[in-house]
Every structure is written in structure tokens, then in C-alpha cells.
Design a protein around this motif. Structure first.
Motif, PDB file in Angstrom:
ATOM      1  N   ALA A  55      -2.646   4.834  10.227  1.00  0.00           N
ATOM      2  CA  ALA A  55      -3.772   5.062  10.608  1.00  0.00           C
ATOM      3  C   ALA A  55      -4.334   6.553  10.390  1.00  0.00           C
ATOM      4  CB  ALA A  55      -3.952   4.983  12.172  1.00  0.00           C
ATOM      5  N   ASP A  56      -3.343   7.349  10.251  1.00  0.00           N
ATOM      6  CA  ASP A  56      -3.571   8.482  10.307  1.00  0.00           C
ATOM      7  C   ASP A  56      -3.858   8.854   8.362  1.00  0.00           C
ATOM      8  OD1 ASP A  56      -0.970   8.343   9.177  1.00  0.00           O
ATOM      9  OD2 ASP A  56      -0.261  10.264   9.815  1.00  0.00           O
ATOM     10  N   ALA A  57      -3.069   8.167   7.629  1.00  0.00           N
ATOM     11  CA  ALA A  57      -3.380   8.222   6.248  1.00  0.00           C
ATOM     12  C   ALA A  57      -4.828   7.380   5.719  1.00  0.00           C
ATOM     13  CB  ALA A  57      -2.201   7.339   5.536  1.00  0.00           C
ATOM     14  N   LEU A  58      -4.995   6.363   6.467  1.00  0.00           N
ATOM     15  CA  LEU A  58      -6.443   5.792   6.442  1.00  0.00           C
ATOM     16  C   LEU A  58      -7.644   6.709   6.707  1.00  0.00           C
ATOM     17  CD1 LEU A  58      -5.664   2.239   7.621  1.00  0.00           C
ATOM     18  CD2 LEU A  58      -6.396   2.722   5.373  1.00  0.00           C
ATOM     19  N   ASN A  59      -7.430   7.491   7.944  1.00  0.00           N
ATOM     20  CA  ASN A  59      -8.265   8.180   8.265  1.00  0.00           C
ATOM     21  C   ASN A  59      -8.656   9.356   7.314  1.00  0.00           C
ATOM     22  OD1 ASN A  59      -8.839   6.735  10.654  1.00  0.00           O
ATOM     23  ND2 ASN A  59      -7.157   7.795  11.790  1.00  0.00           N
ATOM     24  N   ALA A  60      -7.281   9.961   6.652  1.00  0.00           N
ATOM     25  CA  ALA A  60      -7.282  10.901   5.846  1.00  0.00           C
ATOM     26  C   ALA A  60      -8.146  10.433   4.574  1.00  0.00           C
ATOM     27  CB  ALA A  60      -6.080  11.433   5.551  1.00  0.00           C
ATOM     28  N   LYS A  66      -9.798  14.276   3.338  1.00  0.00           N
ATOM     29  CA  LYS A  66      -9.008  15.257   3.682  1.00  0.00           C
ATOM     30  C   LYS A  66      -7.395  14.680   3.513  1.00  0.00           C
ATOM     31  CE  LYS A  66     -12.076  17.575   6.777  1.00  0.00           C
ATOM     32  NZ  LYS A  66     -12.232  18.061   8.329  1.00  0.00           N
ATOM     33  N   LEU A  67      -6.961  14.917   2.172  1.00  0.00           N
ATOM     34  CA  LEU A  67      -5.574  14.053   1.907  1.00  0.00           C
ATOM     35  C   LEU A  67      -4.391  15.222   2.328  1.00  0.00           C
ATOM     36  CD1 LEU A  67      -6.528  12.462  -1.553  1.00  0.00           C
ATOM     37  CD2 LEU A  67      -6.980  11.723   0.678  1.00  0.00           C
ATOM     38  N   ASN A  68      -3.447  14.257   2.449  1.00  0.00           N
ATOM     39  CA  ASN A  68      -2.184  14.942   3.160  1.00  0.00           C
ATOM     40  C   ASN A  68      -1.410  15.508   1.832  1.00  0.00           C
ATOM     41  OD1 ASN A  68      -0.092  15.850   4.514  1.00  0.00           O
ATOM     42  ND2 ASN A  68       0.390  14.005   5.368  1.00  0.00           N
ATOM     43  N   THR A  69      -1.245  16.677   1.539  1.00  0.00           N
ATOM     44  CA  THR A  69      -0.395  17.126   0.478  1.00  0.00           C
ATOM     45  C   THR A  69       0.860  17.721   1.016  1.00  0.00           C
ATOM     46  OG1 THR A  69      -1.666  19.419   0.407  1.00  0.00           O
ATOM     47  CG2 THR A  69      -2.474  17.604  -0.956  1.00  0.00           C
ATOM     48  N   GLN A  70       1.549  17.386   2.211  1.00  0.00           N
ATOM     49  CA  GLN A  70       2.546  17.373   2.670  1.00  0.00           C
ATOM     50  C   GLN A  70       2.768  18.965   3.222  1.00  0.00           C
ATOM     51  OE1 GLN A  70       3.526  15.195  -0.527  1.00  0.00           O
ATOM     52  NE2 GLN A  70       4.870  14.228   0.299  1.00  0.00           N
ATOM     53  N   GLY A  71       4.030  19.463   3.005  1.00  0.00           N
ATOM     54  CA  GLY A  71       4.478  20.851   3.573  1.00  0.00           C
ATOM     55  C   GLY A  71       3.863  21.751   2.453  1.00  0.00           C
ATOM     56  N   TRP A 122      -6.311   1.109 -11.960  1.00  0.00           N
ATOM     57  CA  TRP A 122      -7.167   1.563 -10.556  1.00  0.00           C
ATOM     58  C   TRP A 122      -6.727   1.124  -9.367  1.00  0.00           C
ATOM     59  CZ3 TRP A 122     -10.674   5.236 -10.727  1.00  0.00           C
ATOM     60  CH2 TRP A 122     -11.418   5.475  -9.592  1.00  0.00           C
ATOM     61  N   GLU A 123      -5.955  -0.069  -9.247  1.00  0.00           N
ATOM     62  CA  GLU A 123      -5.477  -0.399  -7.898  1.00  0.00           C
ATOM     63  C   GLU A 123      -4.259   0.390  -7.690  1.00  0.00           C
ATOM     64  OE1 GLU A 123      -5.586  -3.617  -4.997  1.00  0.00           O
ATOM     65  OE2 GLU A 123      -6.919  -2.985  -6.469  1.00  0.00           O
ATOM     66  N   GLN A 124      -3.682   0.957  -8.381  1.00  0.00           N
ATOM     67  CA  GLN A 124      -2.641   1.737  -7.955  1.00  0.00           C
ATOM     68  C   GLN A 124      -3.174   3.157  -7.596  1.00  0.00           C
ATOM     69  OE1 GLN A 124       0.523   2.018 -11.174  1.00  0.00           O
ATOM     70  NE2 GLN A 124      -0.593   0.549 -12.251  1.00  0.00           N
ATOM     71  N   PHE A 125      -4.134   3.778  -8.351  1.00  0.00           N
ATOM     72  CA  PHE A 125      -4.885   4.939  -7.809  1.00  0.00           C
ATOM     73  C   PHE A 125      -5.503   4.700  -6.314  1.00  0.00           C
ATOM     74  CE2 PHE A 125      -5.650   6.462 -12.256  1.00  0.00           C
ATOM     75  CZ  PHE A 125      -4.970   7.927 -12.035  1.00  0.00           C
ATOM     76  N   ALA A 126      -6.184   3.662  -6.172  1.00  0.00           N
ATOM     77  CA  ALA A 126      -6.698   3.262  -4.848  1.00  0.00           C
ATOM     78  C   ALA A 126      -5.746   2.979  -3.772  1.00  0.00           C
ATOM     79  CB  ALA A 126      -7.712   2.062  -5.026  1.00  0.00           C
ATOM     80  N   ASN A 127      -4.484   2.653  -4.203  1.00  0.00           N
ATOM     81  CA  ASN A 127      -3.471   2.346  -3.173  1.00  0.00           C
ATOM     82  C   ASN A 127      -2.923   3.565  -2.675  1.00  0.00           C
ATOM     83  OD1 ASN A 127      -3.725  -0.337  -2.765  1.00  0.00           O
ATOM     84  ND2 ASN A 127      -2.229  -0.782  -4.478  1.00  0.00           N
ATOM     85  N   VAL A 128      -2.671   4.613  -3.704  1.00  0.00           N
ATOM     86  CA  VAL A 128      -2.182   5.965  -3.502  1.00  0.00           C
ATOM     87  C   VAL A 128      -3.149   6.857  -2.737  1.00  0.00           C
ATOM     88  CG1 VAL A 128      -1.743   8.249  -4.504  1.00  0.00           C
ATOM     89  CG2 VAL A 128      -0.573   5.989  -5.447  1.00  0.00           C
ATOM     90  N   ARG A 129      -4.548   6.758  -3.044  1.00  0.00           N
ATOM     91  CA  ARG A 129      -5.463   7.233  -2.331  1.00  0.00           C
ATOM     92  C   ARG A 129      -5.402   6.896  -0.768  1.00  0.00           C
ATOM     93  NH1 ARG A 129     -10.795   9.696  -1.869  1.00  0.00           N
ATOM     94  NH2 ARG A 129     -11.056  10.066   0.187  1.00  0.00           N
ATOM     95  N   ASN A 130      -5.333   5.577  -0.723  1.00  0.00           N
ATOM     96  CA  ASN A 130      -5.491   4.731   0.745  1.00  0.00           C
ATOM     97  C   ASN A 130      -4.302   5.174   1.465  1.00  0.00           C
ATOM     98  OD1 ASN A 130      -6.784   3.120   2.458  1.00  0.00           O
ATOM     99  ND2 ASN A 130      -5.942   1.166   1.813  1.00  0.00           N
ATOM    100  N   GLN A 131      -3.100   5.872   0.994  1.00  0.00           N
ATOM    101  CA  GLN A 131      -1.977   6.357   1.956  1.00  0.00           C
ATOM    102  C   GLN A 131      -2.039   7.643   2.214  1.00  0.00           C
ATOM    103  OE1 GLN A 131       0.718   4.306   2.814  1.00  0.00           O
ATOM    104  NE2 GLN A 131      -0.743   2.769   2.117  1.00  0.00           N
ATOM    105  N   GLY A 132      -3.391   8.380   1.619  1.00  0.00           N
ATOM    106  CA  GLY A 132      -3.549   9.763   1.995  1.00  0.00           C
ATOM    107  C   GLY A 132      -2.525  10.734   1.134  1.00  0.00           C
ATOM    108  N   ILE A 133      -2.032  10.167  -0.026  1.00  0.00           N
ATOM    109  CA  ILE A 133      -1.208  10.966  -0.685  1.00  0.00           C
ATOM    110  C   ILE A 133      -1.922  11.672  -1.808  1.00  0.00           C
ATOM    111  CG2 ILE A 133       0.705  10.671  -2.709  1.00  0.00           C
ATOM    112  CD1 ILE A 133       1.513   7.820  -1.224  1.00  0.00           C
ATOM    113  N   GLY A 134      -1.792  12.808  -1.943  1.00  0.00           N
ATOM    114  CA  GLY A 134      -2.649  13.797  -2.817  1.00  0.00           C
ATOM    115  C   GLY A 134      -2.014  14.057  -4.007  1.00  0.00           C
TER     116      GLY A 134
END
Length: 577
Positions: free
Chosen positions: A26-31, A36-41, A337-349
Motif C-alpha cells: 500500500a505504501d508503494a502504491l500511494n507513493a 513521491k517515489l521511495n529512493t531508499q536510504g 512499458w509494462e516493466q517501467f509501469a510495474n517498477v513505478r507501481n512499486q514506488g522504485i525510483g
């Protein structure tokens, strides 16, 4: 980069199982939704929060003046002979129109009559052209591949990359590949200290990538089958570079988290980049990779490691290593594009595209031949219209640019790519039939109009059955305004189950009012279940029964052998030019 060797190709399609895109935390979806993508530490830098591409630069040609001074990677001929029919080690032909220097091959002329020539990165203009494309298409950083310890060829390319990155405002870093490198544990340290830093002064360049204030180094192959090393050598090498003050990225296999013995070393890395290329073969397979992305990302967050997802456009190596042509189809950008969208959907920046200039295995996003007019007439090469959709030679650069924007939250998350197939100039579209009514159409199956599942207008023609003739019409002549040189037929084609098709199939368009009279015809090509946009150029067609008159087109047919009853639909039959 010959990273595809790690894969069991026979298992590719077996990995393509259905998986929902909605299994992100849920936090990744919201991001993702908020941008506001999570770029980790680590904070944003030259690799965190950036779009990175792998850059080979490994081609050379006889007469290019390089230390190699013979054909490398374009061909594997004894003595460095020029690539020629049946003697090549690359799959995707590059678009050569922007290179000042080029080198004659042993192939016949291209379909457009131009000589069949290829580039060499030893020419400064070649590398400058590539980095100017990176600038134009929003690519932030290039990971320069380095196989083993340096030599005059590798060092010369590295210098050209550094200069080009400085000129075009891009970043770059060294990415070692340990494939086949028996003494990597000691030699990688010497090469970095003496050659990269001491002689070439790459890390002193304003263009060298820095993350967390540290020069970036990537080592690919840790934990990959067939590559040297174990947890002890991995640990030693990672610690060596971290003690030098480097930011260390480790490139490994998709299953890296399950390698319990190697995890103590992997946990030392500043960033992990698992290799995804070829581990799935279609959009469904890309979706099946989502749980792995999610688990990888969670593991890295828990352990204070940055995570970089890798995406790829497609894959094939039939000219080099055999196997099917167009083995993992690009699906006119849908797979990437599906890969790009899946990465974004996880909040991975953070994202890595494999690769920029890998024409060997047809994973290049750099400009490539769009159709048969841009490849030699006497040798198969993959072209960008292989799945029946005409796209411009820079399409995958533009798609990558849009994917990078989505990853960074600059455009909204969408699973339908916004990238047009062709930009620039004016495209004229002439309708042959809107397919809104069945008037004048015949079929060997049950023919109707589907007003619900359509692509244009008020309906789509629908055929249900196992008969070979699906859609056939003789109609009042249409002046398309096209020529054989600039025109294409384009229409939407729906398939309920492509596995039930036989090999006997054809698209026909003509001016004789019947089959085999003043007719163009084409093989339909690779299809996926659901809607397919079909585009076929007139200059690639078979001509039967005389030359068709494009000012008086009056015949259209699709036929396809089947092994069972299926549903097909056609909509918006047009000629574009």
C-alpha cells in the motif's frame, strides 16, 4: 553485454504466468500515485533517482584505426573478416543515417539501395552521436561496460565516453563484467587503481557519476552461474572498493536473495541491480516478476541497500547463437512499458535499461532499422516493425525517455504508454473501411458487428469459426494518395487465441477486385491474444497478378488457417503515408 548467457532459454516462456499488477504494498502504491517515489536510504544523486543505461562501445571494424583494427562484435569471422551473409554475431541492424564514418560490410545493399555499412565507436563522432541521443532523450547516466582488465582498445573507448559525457552533460561510471575473468579478485583492484584512476583519470572527470559524494563502481556477475568467485572473493572486492571511498553497485541474478551463502557479501553493497533480461518473454511474464520486485525492494529497504530495477525492450540472438527469430518480441513497446509501469507501481525510483547499444542480442534502445528498406537484402536482421507496427527508428529512445519521466514521478503512472509510434512530419490516413457495418463483407465463418469491443467508430467486424477466410470485401475504388515507396496498410486485428492459428495466413490489398489480381500481400506475423495493431509497408509486400493501382484500391482480405474455432475482429482498415 553477454549477460543473456546466464539464462535457460527453454524456460523463458514457462516463467510467463499471470499475476496481478495490484500486489504492490500500500505504501508503494500511494507513493506511486502521489509521485513521491521511495529512493531508499540514499538521497538523489547520479544513480539514485536516475535513469541509467548500459553502454557497450565494444564494436570495431577493419580500417577504423583502432587497436583492434578488425571487425569485432559485428562478426566472429576468422582473421576479422567483414560480416557477410551467414557470418555475423548481431541481430538488430542499426539506423546508420547519423554517422559520419561507416565501414563497408560483405552484404548486399540495403532495401533502399544504400550500401550496407556499420559504425565503429573508435570514431569519436560515433560516441558523440550516442551521447547526444542520451541528452536529447533524457538519459541521465551511462554504465560503461568493461570486460576484464584494460587494454588499448578498452581504454580508448573509455576516454571517448568520458569526453562525450562531458560534452553532452551526461554522467557515466565503470561497470565491470567478471564473465570469464579468472583472476578478477586481484586484477580488478589493479585495473581500477592504476588504469581507471591513475592513468585515465576517469574519476577526476566532472562527468564521472558520484553517489553520496563517492565515485560509483559497478561489478556485474556476482552470484551468476558460470562466473568466477564465491562469498569470500566477493566480500574482499566489495570491501576493497568501499575502503577506497567508492559507492559499490552489485549486478547479479534474479534469484540473488535465495543465495544464502552469498548474502553476507551482497549485504555489503551500496546498491543491488538484479538482471531481468530474458527471464520472462511477454507482458504476462513481466507481471509475474512483480512479486520478485516487491520482495527485492523490501529486502533492500530493510537492510539499508539501494535497489535498482532493470528493464529491457526484447531479445533475440538467432544470427549469433541460433534460436527463434524475434524470440522475445518487443510488442511495439508494450513489453518494455509494462516493466517501467510495474517498477513505478512499486514506488522504485531507480532504473537501469539494458542496453543502449546492444545490437548483438537485439536489446538496443538506440536507433535501429525500422523495416526491410533499412537492412541488407540478402540476410535476415530484426527490424523494429517485426510485430507488424511501424515505429520510427528513435521510438525506443522516446519510450525510454517517457519511462524515465514516469519513474521519477514527472508524469502519472499509466500502464498504457503515451509514446507515439512516429513523430515529426505529417501522416495522412485514408480509410478503406471503418468496419462499422457488415455490408459488402463476406466470411467463411459467422460474421457480425461487435459494437462493444472496438477500436474506432461504432463497431468492429467479428468472425467466429474455424474457416480460413475471415474477412473479405470487394468495394468501390478508393484513391489512397500513397505510393509504393511511402505507404502502408494499417488496421486493428483482434485474436481470441493465437495458439489455434496455423501457419498459412495472408493479408491482401489490391485494385483488381478479387484475389491475386493487381494485389499486395503480406504474412500477418507474430500475434498476441487481444488487439494487435497491424502495419505493413507496401515496399515489403509480395506483388501478385500485376502492379496494384494505389489510386483505385478495391479489394481486401484476411485469411488464416486454424486448428479450432476462434474469434477474430478487424477494425479501422486504413492506408497511411
Amino acid at each position: 553485454m553477454r549477460k543473456m548467457n546466464i539464462l535457460c532459454l527453454a524456460a523463458i516462456m514457462g516463467l510467463s504466468v499471470s499475476c496481478t499488477k495490484k500486489n504492490a504494498p500500500a505504501d508503494a502504491l500511494n507513493a506511486a500515485k502521489s509521485g513521491k517515489l521511495n529512493t531508499q536510504g540514499s538521497p538523489p544523486g547520479d544513480v539514485v533517482g536516475k535513469l541509467v543505461v548500459g553502454y557497450q562501445g565494444w564494436f570495431s571494424a577493419t580500417g577504423d584505426g583502432s587497436p583492434n583494427n578488425h571487425w569485432v562484435h559485428w562478426a566472429g569471422n576468422a582473421g576479422g573478416a567483414a560480416p557477410s551473409p551467414g557470418h555475423q554475431t548481431f541481430e538488430l541492424w542499426p539506423d546508420m543515417r547519423e554517422y559520419t564514418n561507416s565501414y563497408q560490410t560483405g552484404y548486399a545493399n540495403l532495401g533502399n539501395g544504400q550500401p550496407a555499412k556499420l559504425f565503429s565507436p573508435w570514431d569519436v563522432q560515433t560516441v558523440n552521436t550516442h551521447f547526444s541521443w542520451m541528452q536529447q532523450y533524457g538519459i541521465d547516466c551511462a554504465a560503461l561496460q568493461r570486460f576484464g582488465k584494460g587494454n588499448a582498445q578498452l581504454d580508448g573507448i573509455a576516454t571517448r565516453v568520458m569526453n562525450a559525457a562531458q560534452t553532452y552533460g551526461r554522467k557515466f561510471y565503470v561497470m565491470y563484467d567478471i564473465s570469464g575473468w579468472t583472476n578478477f579478485q586481484s586484477e580488478i583492484k589493479t585495473d581500477w587503481t592504476n588504469d581507471i584512476v591513475g592513468t585515465l583519470h576517469l574519476t577526476s572527470s566532472s562527468a564521472y557519476a558520484m553517489q553520496n559524494g563517492k565515485p560509483v563502481i559497478c561489478i556485474w556477475g556476482f552470484g551468476v552461474s558460470g562466473r568466477p568467485g564465491d562469498v569470500n572473493s566477493y566480500t574482499d572486492v566489495i570491501n576493497y572498493f568501499k575502503n577506497l571511498g567508492c559507492y559499490v553497485i552489485i549486478g547479479g541474478p534474479r534469484n540473488w536473495r535465495s543465495q544464502t551463502a552469498n548474502l553476507p557479501a551482497f549485504n555489503l553493497a551500496n546498491m543491488i541491480m538484479p538482471w531481468a533480461t530474458g527471464t520472462f518473454g511477454d507482458v504476462a511474464g513481466a507481471d509475474s516478476y512483480v512479486p520478485t520486485l516487491s520482495a527485492d525492494f523490501a529486502y533492500c529497504n530493510t537492510n539499508g541497500i539501494d535497489y535498482q530495477a532493470e528493464v529491457f525492450p526484447g531479445f533475440s540472438w538467432s544470427n549469433w547463437n541460433g534460436g527463434a527469430q524475434n524470440q522475445i518480441p518487443r510488442q511495439h513497446g508494450d513489453l518494455m512499458w509494462e516493466q517501467f509501469a510495474n517498477v513505478r507501481n512499486q514506488g522504485i525510483g531507480n532504473v537501469y535499461v539494458g542496453m543502449f547499444d546492444e545490437y548483438d542480442e537485439a536489446t538496443a534502445i538506440a536507433k535501429a532499422a525500422v523495416d526491410a528498406s533499412m537492412i541488407p537484402t540478402n540476410q535476415y536482421f530484426l527490424t523494429l516493425d517485426a510485430d507488424g507496427v511501424h515505429v520510427s527508428s528513435d521510438y525506443y529512445l522516446r519510450l525510454t525517455n517517457d519511462g524515465g519521466k514516469m519513474i521519477k514521478g514527472q508524469i502519472p503512472l499509466t500502464f498504457t504508454h503515451p509514446t507515439p509510434f512516429v513523430v515529426g512530419g505529417t501522416t495522412t490516413t485514408v480509410f478503406i473501411d471503418h468496419c462499422d457495418t457488415a455490408t459488402g463483407w463476406t466470411s467463411s465463418n459467422t460474421l457480425s458487428v461487435n459494437t462493444t469491443d472496438k477500436k474506432e467508430g461504432t463497431g468492429a467486424l467479428q468472425s467466429v469459426g474455424s474457416g480460413i477466410d475471415e474477412f473479405r470485401k470487394s468495394f468501390t475504388a478508393v484513391n489512397t494518395g500513397a505510393t509504393a515507396a511511402n505507404g502502408s496498410i494499417q488496421f486493428w486485428y483482434y485474436v481470441s487465441d493465437a495458439s489455434q492459428f496455423g501457419t498459412n495466413n495472408q493479408i491482401e490489398l489490391g485494385s483488381g477486385g478479387a484475389a491475386d489480381v493487381n494485389e499486395y500481400s503480406w504474412n500477418i506475423g507474430t500475434l498476441v491474444n487481444g488487439w494487435n495493431l497491424i502495419t505493413k509497408s507496401f515496399n515489403t509486400a509480395t506483388v501478385t497478378g500485376g502492379t496494384p493501382n494505389l489510386a483505385a484500391i478495391n479489394w481486401f482480405r484476411i485469411y488464416h488457417a486454424k486448428t479450432a474455432s476462434i474469434t477474430t475482429r478487424v477494425d479501422a482498415v486504413t492506408v497511411i503515408h
